[in-house]
Every structure is written in C-alpha cells, then in structure tokens.
Motif scaffolding. Structure first.
Motif, PDB file in Angstrom:
ATOM      1  N   LEU A 279      -4.409  -3.098   3.668  1.00  0.00           N
ATOM      2  CA  LEU A 279      -3.315  -2.340   4.269  1.00  0.00           C
ATOM      3  C   LEU A 279      -2.817  -1.344   3.235  1.00  0.00           C
ATOM      4  N   VAL A 280      -2.684  -0.090   3.637  1.00  0.00           N
ATOM      5  CA  VAL A 280      -2.203   0.921   2.698  1.00  0.00           C
ATOM      6  C   VAL A 280      -0.866   1.457   3.182  1.00  0.00           C
ATOM      7  N   GLY A 281       0.129   1.375   2.328  1.00  0.00           N
ATOM      8  CA  GLY A 281       1.471   1.836   2.684  1.00  0.00           C
ATOM      9  C   GLY A 281       2.352   0.676   3.104  1.00  0.00           C
ATOM     10  N   ALA A 282       3.036   0.066   2.128  1.00  0.00           N
ATOM     11  CA  ALA A 282       3.831  -1.122   2.432  1.00  0.00           C
ATOM     12  C   ALA A 282       5.298  -0.771   2.614  1.00  0.00           C
TER      13      ALA A 282
ATOM     14  N   ILE B 149       0.658 -11.848   0.220  1.00  0.00           N
ATOM     15  CA  ILE B 149      -0.457 -10.951  -0.054  1.00  0.00           C
ATOM     16  C   ILE B 149      -0.106 -10.035  -1.224  1.00  0.00           C
ATOM     17  N   PRO B 150      -1.018  -9.878  -2.184  1.00  0.00           N
ATOM     18  CA  PRO B 150      -0.715  -9.053  -3.355  1.00  0.00           C
ATOM     19  C   PRO B 150      -0.579  -7.575  -3.004  1.00  0.00           C
ATOM     20  N   VAL B 151       0.409  -6.906  -3.606  1.00  0.00           N
ATOM     21  CA  VAL B 151       0.584  -5.464  -3.410  1.00  0.00           C
ATOM     22  C   VAL B 151       0.175  -4.744  -4.686  1.00  0.00           C
ATOM     23  N   HIS B 152      -0.888  -3.949  -4.601  1.00  0.00           N
ATOM     24  CA  HIS B 152      -1.391  -3.229  -5.764  1.00  0.00           C
ATOM     25  C   HIS B 152      -0.895  -1.793  -5.777  1.00  0.00           C
ATOM     26  N   ASP B 153      -1.041  -1.163  -6.927  1.00  0.00           N
ATOM     27  CA  ASP B 153      -0.776   0.264  -6.980  1.00  0.00           C
ATOM     28  C   ASP B 153      -1.920   0.979  -6.279  1.00  0.00           C
TER      29      ASP B 153
ATOM     30  N   SER C 136      -3.487   3.426  -6.908  1.00  0.00           N
ATOM     31  CA  SER C 136      -4.556   3.937  -7.782  1.00  0.00           C
ATOM     32  C   SER C 136      -5.720   2.951  -7.886  1.00  0.00           C
ATOM     33  N   GLU C 137      -5.466   1.683  -7.556  1.00  0.00           N
ATOM     34  CA  GLU C 137      -6.527   0.671  -7.668  1.00  0.00           C
ATOM     35  C   GLU C 137      -7.354   0.542  -6.396  1.00  0.00           C
ATOM     36  N   LEU C 138      -7.033   1.389  -5.441  1.00  0.00           N
ATOM     37  CA  LEU C 138      -7.649   1.332  -4.121  1.00  0.00           C
ATOM     38  C   LEU C 138      -9.175   1.274  -4.152  1.00  0.00           C
ATOM     39  N   GLU C 139      -9.788   2.301  -4.695  1.00  0.00           N
ATOM     40  CA  GLU C 139     -11.245   2.417  -4.656  1.00  0.00           C
ATOM     41  C   GLU C 139     -11.927   1.214  -5.286  1.00  0.00           C
ATOM     42  N   GLU C 140     -11.429   0.857  -6.462  1.00  0.00           N
ATOM     43  CA  GLU C 140     -12.043  -0.249  -7.185  1.00  0.00           C
ATOM     44  C   GLU C 140     -12.060  -1.515  -6.333  1.00  0.00           C
ATOM     45  N   PHE C 141     -10.929  -1.795  -5.713  1.00  0.00           N
ATOM     46  CA  PHE C 141     -10.805  -3.002  -4.905  1.00  0.00           C
ATOM     47  C   PHE C 141     -11.721  -2.969  -3.683  1.00  0.00           C
ATOM     48  N   VAL C 142     -11.684  -1.861  -2.990  1.00  0.00           N
ATOM     49  CA  VAL C 142     -12.477  -1.751  -1.754  1.00  0.00           C
ATOM     50  C   VAL C 142     -13.962  -1.950  -2.032  1.00  0.00           C
ATOM     51  N   ILE C 143     -14.415  -1.317  -3.096  1.00  0.00           N
ATOM     52  CA  ILE C 143     -15.830  -1.443  -3.448  1.00  0.00           C
ATOM     53  C   ILE C 143     -16.154  -2.865  -3.886  1.00  0.00           C
ATOM     54  N   ALA C 144     -15.304  -3.420  -4.741  1.00  0.00           N
ATOM     55  CA  ALA C 144     -15.564  -4.765  -5.263  1.00  0.00           C
ATOM     56  C   ALA C 144     -15.584  -5.815  -4.156  1.00  0.00           C
ATOM     57  N   HIS C 145     -14.722  -5.660  -3.151  1.00  0.00           N
ATOM     58  CA  HIS C 145     -14.630  -6.681  -2.099  1.00  0.00           C
ATOM     59  C   HIS C 145     -15.348  -6.290  -0.819  1.00  0.00           C
TER      60      HIS C 145
ATOM     61  N   ALA D 106       2.329   3.269  -3.182  1.00  0.00           N
ATOM     62  CA  ALA D 106       2.594   4.166  -4.303  1.00  0.00           C
ATOM     63  C   ALA D 106       3.649   3.561  -5.226  1.00  0.00           C
ATOM     64  N   GLN D 107       4.549   2.750  -4.651  1.00  0.00           N
ATOM     65  CA  GLN D 107       5.543   2.042  -5.458  1.00  0.00           C
ATOM     66  C   GLN D 107       5.406   0.547  -5.247  1.00  0.00           C
ATOM     67  N   PRO D 108       4.398  -0.039  -5.836  1.00  0.00           N
ATOM     68  CA  PRO D 108       4.106  -1.449  -5.551  1.00  0.00           C
ATOM     69  C   PRO D 108       5.258  -2.372  -5.934  1.00  0.00           C
ATOM     70  N   GLU D 109       6.055  -1.988  -6.944  1.00  0.00           N
ATOM     71  CA  GLU D 109       7.162  -2.866  -7.361  1.00  0.00           C
ATOM     72  C   GLU D 109       8.163  -3.042  -6.234  1.00  0.00           C
TER      73      GLU D 109
END
Lengths: 213, 213
Positions: free
Chosen positions: B95-98, B136-140, B142-151, B124-127
């Motif tokens: 999910l993008v945009g919390a 569910i973990p909320v990432h910044d 910027s980590e989007l691509e890495e996560f999507v590819i890895a999983h 954009a403001q995960p904090e």
DNA sequence: AAGTGTGAAAAGTTTCACAGCG
DNA sequence: CGCTGTGAAACTTTTCACACTT
C-alpha cells in the motif's frame, strides 16, 4: 467498481454515461480554473481518458452547445452538466458506521469538493468515534431517524459491519433515504425507489488479481 | 463504481463475469461453512444478487460441473473458481500512501479474508503514519523499489494525493508492479501490460446523486 | 420433476464515418 | 478547414427458452 448500481429512472441517459459526465465536469472545472474559455472534444476527451466520439455522444444526451469548428464553451458546459446531474445545490449526506473506513471517509474532502456535504455521522458507540476528533458530529445511531427527517437528508454512506447492515438500511429507507453508498460486502434489499451503489473494496482487488500473470 | 478497469488479456471471459465469480466464491465459502454440500443456480443466484441464467452462463465460462436435476457441488465449485481467478495462493500486496484512507485500508481485514496480504506500506512521512500503530510496517517511500523487487510484489494499492500519483505509478511500474488499485481521482498512464482499477469515491456518490429525485 | 448447459434473441454500449455548420 | 452532432455498424453483455441429463 466494481461498484454496481441498481434501479433506473429519470430516463434514457446510459448509466455509464452518467459516470463519465461527472468526470467531464471535474475536468472542466480544472480548465475553468486555468482560465480556458473553450475546449474541443479531442482535448477534453484526452483529459478524461475517453475517445472523442464517446465524449460527443455523451454530451449529446444532455443537449447541444458546441460550436462547430471551434469547440465547447467551458462555462456553459459546466452549468449544463451540473444541471443534468442535479448537482446545482449542495447535497447533504449522512454517514452511518464510524469505524475504520467510516472515520477515514469523514476526513475525506473529495465529497465536499464535488458538491456533497457530510452533515452528520452515526455510530453504535458514538463516544469511541468522537474520540477521534472530527469536525463532523457523531451521534448515537438511535437518533438516526429524527435527524434524517429533520434535515431532509436523501443520501447515506453506509460503513457498518455486515451483521447490522440490512437492519440499518431498513431504517434508512423507512425515514426517506433514497440513495445509499454501501461499503459492506453484502447485497442489500431495498425498494425499487431506492438506489444502492456498492463499493466492494476486496472485490476490486480480486478483480485486479485476475489480470496479473 | 464505479470503478473502471483497463486492459484485457487472458481472454474471453467477460470483465463483469470476473467480478461476479468473486462474489459467487464468497457466497460459496459461506455455504461451505454452513455444511452445505450442493447448491442450485437459483439459490446461489439469489444469494449473489443475480439471475439464475446469468450465474449458469458465468460458470459456463470456466467449466461445467453441475449435475442436472441436482445442482452444483459446493466444494468443487469453490476450487474451480479459485483456480480460474488465480487465487490459489496468498497474494502479497503493498500500500502506498498511508494518509486517511490508506490508514483505514491498512486496518481493513476484508483483503486478508479474500486471499490477499498487505505486506508493507510506504509513505513520504513514515513517522507520522507509524504513530497510528499498525501491525503492518510503514517504510519510507524511498525504499519502495527495493522492497517490491525483493518480495516479488505484483499488486499495489495507491492512496497518495493527486499531485505525486503519476510519479509514484511510474516507479511502481518500473519495478514490476502489474496491478494497481487506484484511489486517486486521476487517470493514470500505464503501459498495456499493467492493469489499473480505479475506485473513485466521490464519483460513486455523484452517480447516486443523479438518481434521487 | 428438478435443474444444468447453451444457442439464439434482446438489450445495452462503443465506435465509426461523414454530413453539416461556423 | 476544423470540429460538432448523429445515424448506422460493430461489439459486448444479459436474458430467454428449451433440449437434455440425472
């Protein structure tokens, strides 16, 4: 989507065209804000994501106000669409069920922007919902009928759990609600003079799932 | 609704029938939990809110497993639909945009129940989002691509504001996302091998507005 | 008798293509 | 010439009706 709508009435203009007219309305608003006075079917169609011929046909359902060789007058078209959709005045809406989703919708400003005002929310545990601090008042669900009648509300957004959904709908119908935007994944039973529009989030995701290879 | 979907592929079974198959699947699940072994098209159709003939036709798209004079075996039908929809395994989703809506969807359990798992959220403001305390973990973002590819995630739910929507979509597409459930009221540009399903809440309310007299 | 499977008709939507107007 | 307005064609989806099977 899908979202699905039951009942017709008010005639001949295709259901799907109604959706698109709303989209055109939105695009035109933006054009007007930018100071555009006229627009061609090609340009507007691109903005709305449809084919030019489709746009022209849709507009044909509500009148004819283009100038051949030139295009459509933005202002006139906006007014005409607004009238055709019955969106001339701010329309009050209530929301029933201020849980997760309901709460999010209470903060959602997309409705206001399109001419609807969420005037009140109702919940079985109004104290819990109120703790989330909305600008919109959260009443006990027992006050539903009184409020709807007093304020002549015609539209309701339904975000209650599946269990009480049908019972709540019966109450809404009995006090004069004519349109229900239903977020519960359940088929509601309503009289023919009431329109239900289902938004089934899980279903939309499932539909998407089918297309990934 | 409506909701709208672009792109076809995988062929010949009508888009709307896909939606309905999901609904049948849901109804069958309930029947199975109740211990029903068989069901007739009439009964199931009523539960799903469609006509019996339509149900039979829809089932015809994915096979034939009814017994004339008796009805359909609940278990077999469940399995067949699940396979036809590619819903045999749990499908990861991001999910993008919390924000308001995104947060509500993170708490929504309807997705899990239908075989999807929201594995991570990005903002954009995960904090800020994390402060709302999700499982569910909320990432910044910027980590989007890495996560999507890895999983190897193929599906994304998009709840970002209109402004950054297209840019986020470009990034999603570039790292292999194939299906996007879009809640922003904007037409996204995507390559033909990516499916976008738009859920435009204001539009659904507007559509309803047309039908009240 | 009860209920599926399906071709064919009907209804609903989209696209085309072009006449007609400014 | 450019662009609208629209009938007619093409396509999609729904509904009907009935042969057929258990």
């Amino acid at each position: 989507m899908d979202a699905e709508t039951e009942r017709s009435d008010k005639v001949d203009i295709p259901k799907k065209a109604i959706y698109r007219l709303s989209i055109y309305h939105r695009c035109l608003q933006k054009l007007k804000d930018n100071g555009q006075a006229t627009v061609s079917s090609t340009t507007l169609a691109k903005a709305a994501g449809v084919k030019p011929a489709q746009l022209r046909k849709d507009l044909g359902y509500i009148g004819q106000f283009g100038t051949r060789g030139l295009g459509y007058p933005v202002g006139v078209m906006l007014a005409t669409i607004r009238e055709a959709l019955g969106r001339e005045h701010l329309q009050p809406v209530i929301l029933v069920g201020a849980g997760n989703l309901g709460s999010a919708l209470l903060r959602y400003h997309g409705f206001q922007k399109e001419g609807f005002e969420v005037v009140a929310a109702f919940d079985a545990q109004p104290e819990v919902a109120r703790a989330r601090e909305f600008k919109i008042p959260v009443h006990d669900v027992s006050e539903l009928e009184e409020f709807v009648i007093a304020h002549e509300v015609k539209l309701a957004i339904l975000c209650v759990p599946i269990g009480p959904a049908q019972e709540v709908v019966n109450r809404l119908v009995s006090c004069g609600i004519q349109g229900i935007l239903n977020f519960s994944p359940i088929m509601l039973e309503v009289p023919v003079n009431v329109t239900v529009n289902n938004v089934d989030l899980a279903l939309e995701l499932e539909h998407l799932g089918y297309f990934i290879r």
